[in-house]
Design a protein around this motif. Sequence first.
Motif, PDB file in Angstrom:
ATOM      1  N   ALA A 118       0.814  -1.219   0.000  1.00 32.81           N
ATOM      2  CA  ALA A 118       0.000   0.000   0.000  1.00 32.81           C
ATOM      3  C   ALA A 118       0.846   1.266   0.000  1.00 32.81           C
ATOM      4  CB  ALA A 118      -0.937  -0.008   1.209  1.00 32.81           C
ATOM      5  N   SER A 119       1.841   1.338   0.860  1.00 33.37           N
ATOM      6  CA  SER A 119       2.635   2.553   0.988  1.00 33.37           C
ATOM      7  C   SER A 119       3.456   2.857  -0.270  1.00 33.37           C
ATOM      8  CB  SER A 119       3.544   2.469   2.215  1.00 33.37           C
ATOM      9  OG  SER A 119       4.244   3.679   2.392  1.00 33.37           O
ATOM     10  N   PRO A 120       4.225   1.881  -0.812  1.00 35.25           N
ATOM     11  CA  PRO A 120       4.952   2.197  -2.049  1.00 35.25           C
ATOM     12  C   PRO A 120       4.039   2.496  -3.224  1.00 35.25           C
ATOM     13  CG  PRO A 120       5.209  -0.127  -1.473  1.00 35.25           C
ATOM     14  CD  PRO A 120       4.585   0.551  -0.298  1.00 35.25           C
ATOM     15  N   ALA A 121       2.873   1.841  -3.267  1.00 37.48           N
ATOM     16  CA  ALA A 121       1.931   2.153  -4.349  1.00 37.48           C
ATOM     17  C   ALA A 121       1.445   3.596  -4.222  1.00 37.48           C
ATOM     18  CB  ALA A 121       0.744   1.192  -4.301  1.00 37.48           C
ATOM     19  N   GLY A 122       1.174   4.011  -2.986  1.00 34.07           N
ATOM     20  CA  GLY A 122       0.771   5.391  -2.771  1.00 34.07           C
ATOM     21  C   GLY A 122       1.874   6.364  -3.127  1.00 34.07           C
ATOM     22  N   ALA A 123       3.126   5.993  -2.835  1.00 39.00           N
ATOM     23  CA  ALA A 123       4.260   6.867  -3.154  1.00 39.00           C
ATOM     24  C   ALA A 123       4.390   7.076  -4.660  1.00 39.00           C
ATOM     25  CB  ALA A 123       5.553   6.279  -2.591  1.00 39.00           C
ATOM     26  N   VAL A 124       4.180   6.014  -5.428  1.00 38.60           N
ATOM     27  CA  VAL A 124       4.233   6.139  -6.890  1.00 38.60           C
ATOM     28  C   VAL A 124       3.154   7.101  -7.374  1.00 38.60           C
ATOM     29  CG1 VAL A 124       3.895   4.900  -9.064  1.00 38.60           C
ATOM     30  CG2 VAL A 124       5.272   3.874  -7.239  1.00 38.60           C
ATOM     31  N   LEU A 125       1.950   6.940  -6.858  1.00 38.66           N
ATOM     32  CA  LEU A 125       0.860   7.837  -7.228  1.00 38.66           C
ATOM     33  C   LEU A 125       1.165   9.272  -6.798  1.00 38.66           C
ATOM     34  CD1 LEU A 125      -2.005   8.404  -8.251  1.00 38.66           C
ATOM     35  CD2 LEU A 125      -2.861   7.677  -6.009  1.00 38.66           C
ATOM     36  N   GLY A 126       1.664   9.425  -5.584  1.00 36.70           N
ATOM     37  CA  GLY A 126       1.970  10.754  -5.077  1.00 36.70           C
ATOM     38  C   GLY A 126       3.032  11.463  -5.889  1.00 36.70           C
ATOM     39  N   MET A 127       4.076  10.742  -6.297  1.00 33.63           N
ATOM     40  CA  MET A 127       5.130  11.364  -7.099  1.00 33.63           C
ATOM     41  C   MET A 127       4.601  11.830  -8.447  1.00 33.63           C
ATOM     42  SD  MET A 127       8.665   9.313  -6.253  1.00 33.63           S
ATOM     43  CE  MET A 127       8.005   7.649  -6.362  1.00 33.63           C
ATOM     44  N   ALA A 128       3.691  11.040  -9.027  1.00 34.50           N
ATOM     45  CA  ALA A 128       3.101  11.442 -10.306  1.00 34.50           C
ATOM     46  C   ALA A 128       2.288  12.725 -10.157  1.00 34.50           C
ATOM     47  CB  ALA A 128       2.235  10.323 -10.858  1.00 34.50           C
ATOM     48  N   LEU A 129       1.632  12.868  -9.000  1.00 37.84           N
ATOM     49  CA  LEU A 129       0.798  14.050  -8.775  1.00 37.84           C
ATOM     50  C   LEU A 129       1.628  15.276  -8.415  1.00 37.84           C
ATOM     51  CD1 LEU A 129      -2.099  12.413  -6.692  1.00 37.84           C
ATOM     52  CD2 LEU A 129      -2.181  13.135  -9.091  1.00 37.84           C
ATOM     53  N   ILE A 130       2.564  15.112  -7.486  1.00 35.75           N
ATOM     54  CA  ILE A 130       3.284  16.271  -6.973  1.00 35.75           C
ATOM     55  C   ILE A 130       4.259  16.847  -7.985  1.00 35.75           C
ATOM     56  CG2 ILE A 130       5.305  15.124  -5.952  1.00 35.75           C
ATOM     57  CD1 ILE A 130       4.796  16.883  -3.451  1.00 35.75           C
ATOM     58  N   SER A 131       4.752  16.020  -8.893  1.00 36.40           N
ATOM     59  CA  SER A 131       5.689  16.530  -9.897  1.00 36.40           C
ATOM     60  C   SER A 131       5.019  17.472 -10.886  1.00 36.40           C
ATOM     61  CB  SER A 131       6.345  15.362 -10.656  1.00 36.40           C
ATOM     62  OG  SER A 131       5.368  14.614 -11.362  1.00 36.40           O
ATOM     63  N   ARG A 132       3.686  17.478 -10.914  1.00 34.46           N
ATOM     64  CA  ARG A 132       2.963  18.339 -11.848  1.00 34.46           C
ATOM     65  C   ARG A 132       2.544  19.662 -11.215  1.00 34.46           C
ATOM     66  NH1 ARG A 132       4.831  17.125 -15.976  1.00 34.46           N
ATOM     67  NH2 ARG A 132       3.206  18.363 -17.001  1.00 34.46           N
ATOM     68  N   LEU A 133       2.798  19.840  -9.916  1.00 30.72           N
ATOM     69  CA  LEU A 133       2.418  21.080  -9.250  1.00 30.72           C
ATOM     70  C   LEU A 133       3.404  22.200  -9.567  1.00 30.72           C
ATOM     71  CD1 LEU A 133       1.472  19.737  -5.688  1.00 30.72           C
ATOM     72  CD2 LEU A 133      -0.065  20.219  -7.612  1.00 30.72           C
ATOM     73  N   ARG A 134       2.960  23.426  -9.366  1.00 31.50           N
ATOM     74  CA  ARG A 134       3.840  24.567  -9.553  1.00 31.50           C
ATOM     75  C   ARG A 134       4.972  24.523  -8.529  1.00 31.50           C
ATOM     76  NH1 ARG A 134       1.867  28.715  -7.853  1.00 31.50           N
ATOM     77  NH2 ARG A 134      -0.121  27.974  -7.014  1.00 31.50           N
ATOM     78  N   PRO A 135       6.193  24.933  -8.906  1.00 30.75           N
ATOM     79  CA  PRO A 135       7.330  24.858  -7.976  1.00 30.75           C
ATOM     80  C   PRO A 135       7.067  25.545  -6.638  1.00 30.75           C
ATOM     81  CG  PRO A 135       8.103  25.360 -10.183  1.00 30.75           C
ATOM     82  CD  PRO A 135       6.609  25.405 -10.241  1.00 30.75           C
ATOM     83  N   GLN A 136       6.458  26.724  -6.664  1.00 37.20           N
ATOM     84  CA  GLN A 136       6.213  27.443  -5.421  1.00 37.20           C
ATOM     85  C   GLN A 136       5.243  26.685  -4.513  1.00 37.20           C
ATOM     86  OE1 GLN A 136       4.695  31.411  -5.924  1.00 37.20           O
ATOM     87  NE2 GLN A 136       4.841  31.918  -3.752  1.00 37.20           N
ATOM     88  N   LEU A 137       4.217  26.092  -5.113  1.00 32.93           N
ATOM     89  CA  LEU A 137       3.248  25.328  -4.325  1.00 32.93           C
ATOM     90  C   LEU A 137       3.900  24.079  -3.746  1.00 32.93           C
ATOM     91  CD1 LEU A 137       0.395  24.900  -3.305  1.00 32.93           C
ATOM     92  CD2 LEU A 137      -0.180  23.838  -5.519  1.00 32.93           C
ATOM     93  N   ARG A 138       4.717  23.403  -4.537  1.00 32.59           N
ATOM     94  CA  ARG A 138       5.431  22.224  -4.034  1.00 32.59           C
ATOM     95  C   ARG A 138       6.254  22.595  -2.809  1.00 32.59           C
ATOM     96  NH1 ARG A 138       7.092  20.871  -9.506  1.00 32.59           N
ATOM     97  NH2 ARG A 138       9.105  21.710  -8.945  1.00 32.59           N
ATOM     98  N   SER A 139       6.953  23.709  -2.918  1.00 34.23           N
ATOM     99  CA  SER A 139       7.809  24.147  -1.825  1.00 34.23           C
ATOM    100  C   SER A 139       7.002  24.431  -0.559  1.00 34.23           C
ATOM    101  CB  SER A 139       8.583  25.401  -2.255  1.00 34.23           C
ATOM    102  OG  SER A 139       9.475  25.812  -1.263  1.00 34.23           O
ATOM    103  N   GLN A 140       5.846  25.032  -0.717  1.00 29.49           N
ATOM    104  CA  GLN A 140       5.002  25.361   0.431  1.00 29.49           C
ATOM    105  C   GLN A 140       4.394  24.115   1.076  1.00 29.49           C
ATOM    106  OE1 GLN A 140       2.190  27.974  -1.424  1.00 29.49           O
ATOM    107  NE2 GLN A 140       3.508  29.794  -1.273  1.00 29.49           N
ATOM    108  N   LEU A 141       4.227  23.047   0.307  1.00 29.88           N
ATOM    109  CA  LEU A 141       3.545  21.854   0.799  1.00 29.88           C
ATOM    110  C   LEU A 141       4.466  20.852   1.491  1.00 29.88           C
ATOM    111  CD1 LEU A 141       1.043  21.062  -2.109  1.00 29.88           C
ATOM    112  CD2 LEU A 141       0.503  21.903   0.186  1.00 29.88           C
TER     113      LEU A 141
END
Length: 408
Positions: free
Chosen positions: A268-291
């Motif tokens: 469950a955890s590594p599967a979630g990490a794969v999904l999370g990386m796909a999502l977070i890499s598409r965010l704006r740099p400033q938003l990523r930094s704030q999160l």
Amino acid sequence: MSVTYRQVFQIGEFRALFSSMIVSVAGDQFARVALSLLVFDRTGSAGWTAATYALTYLPSVLAGPLLSGLADRWPRRQVMITADLLRAALVALMAIPGLALPLVAAVLVLVQAAGAPGNAARAATAAAALPGEQYVLGKGVLDTIVQLSQVVGFATGGTLVGGAGPATALLADAGSFLVSAAVIRLGVRERPAPNATGTGAAVGAGGLVRWRRDLVDGSRLVTRTPRLRALVALAAVAGFYVTVEGLAAPYAAQIGGSADAVGVLLAASPAGAVLGMALISRLRPQLRSQLLGPLAMAACVPLVVCLARPGLVVTVVLWLLSGVASAYHLPASAEFTLTVPDQHRAQAYGLAATVLMTSQGLGIALAGLAATVVAPSAALAGAGGLGVVAAGLAGAAWNRARRATPAE
């Protein structure tokens, strides 16, 4: 303009790094399974089998800070190739029939130690080949490949090794390093060593003095730079939520799950990490930094809910969400790498990786110790609660550093 995966894969050097990582990581997973079966077959001891498996991780704790700086002092393509060739020879040596188990263990330590400068060189080379936002996206791809290769390698390794035999699997792993070295040789551009002063004297007393100076300089750079210090603290939060891996089996038993439930929980955890990386890499740099801080806290919160001992389905969802939030490591690691000057990048990477691995190992060990006193669900909840506090402090430090010294 947003960066796309297509643009990243159009870069030849990234394709070479990507291909070499797939080959070597998959080979490593098969080798871990092969060694476990080899040792258990010879000794019949679960203890010796577990100890040998642990040796595939432990040497990196020392080799990370001690050897990663070689990738700053020598040309990084040369370091990657040399590390792969050395590991190929050592793994092939382990495949010799009847080789004494203490010797197998000693060679295994050398194999893992040799990987430290190679991995540091790969990370630094990726940062040089992929500027700016391309690096964030490319690193997300490389991190995802590591996760997927581990899942696939562990899932299929037992069947493949059982059919071919441990020795054949070890030889295949040796071959994977040879392929990786060839791919790096053909696909990665040769660059001069970024910290090449005195490289020719890298042996003897002078080389020892320079090695010690590099280690001290890299350590000071990380500990005295608020941005880097905060990012390392955020990475260390993994030691709290990674406890799900160590307590998956006893927790599954506590909630009435079968042996199959342990595998589902672990996935469950590594599967979630794969999904999370796909999502977070598409965010704006400033938003990523704030999160970064909020996501580090969110990765720990689901563990607190485990105190209520929800059923298997709810727990899988909780651990999946924890894995999604843990993808904050992608932008945090990218921020760290790009903040460090190129001449110290490999050394700093080795130090940060060591902190991450040490925190994970300690977290799992301490959670296991706690679970001998309290219920596994309580141990997980305690780790989650402490993790929320630690993540909050690390996130606050990151926000202060980010505002004081904006990224260039």
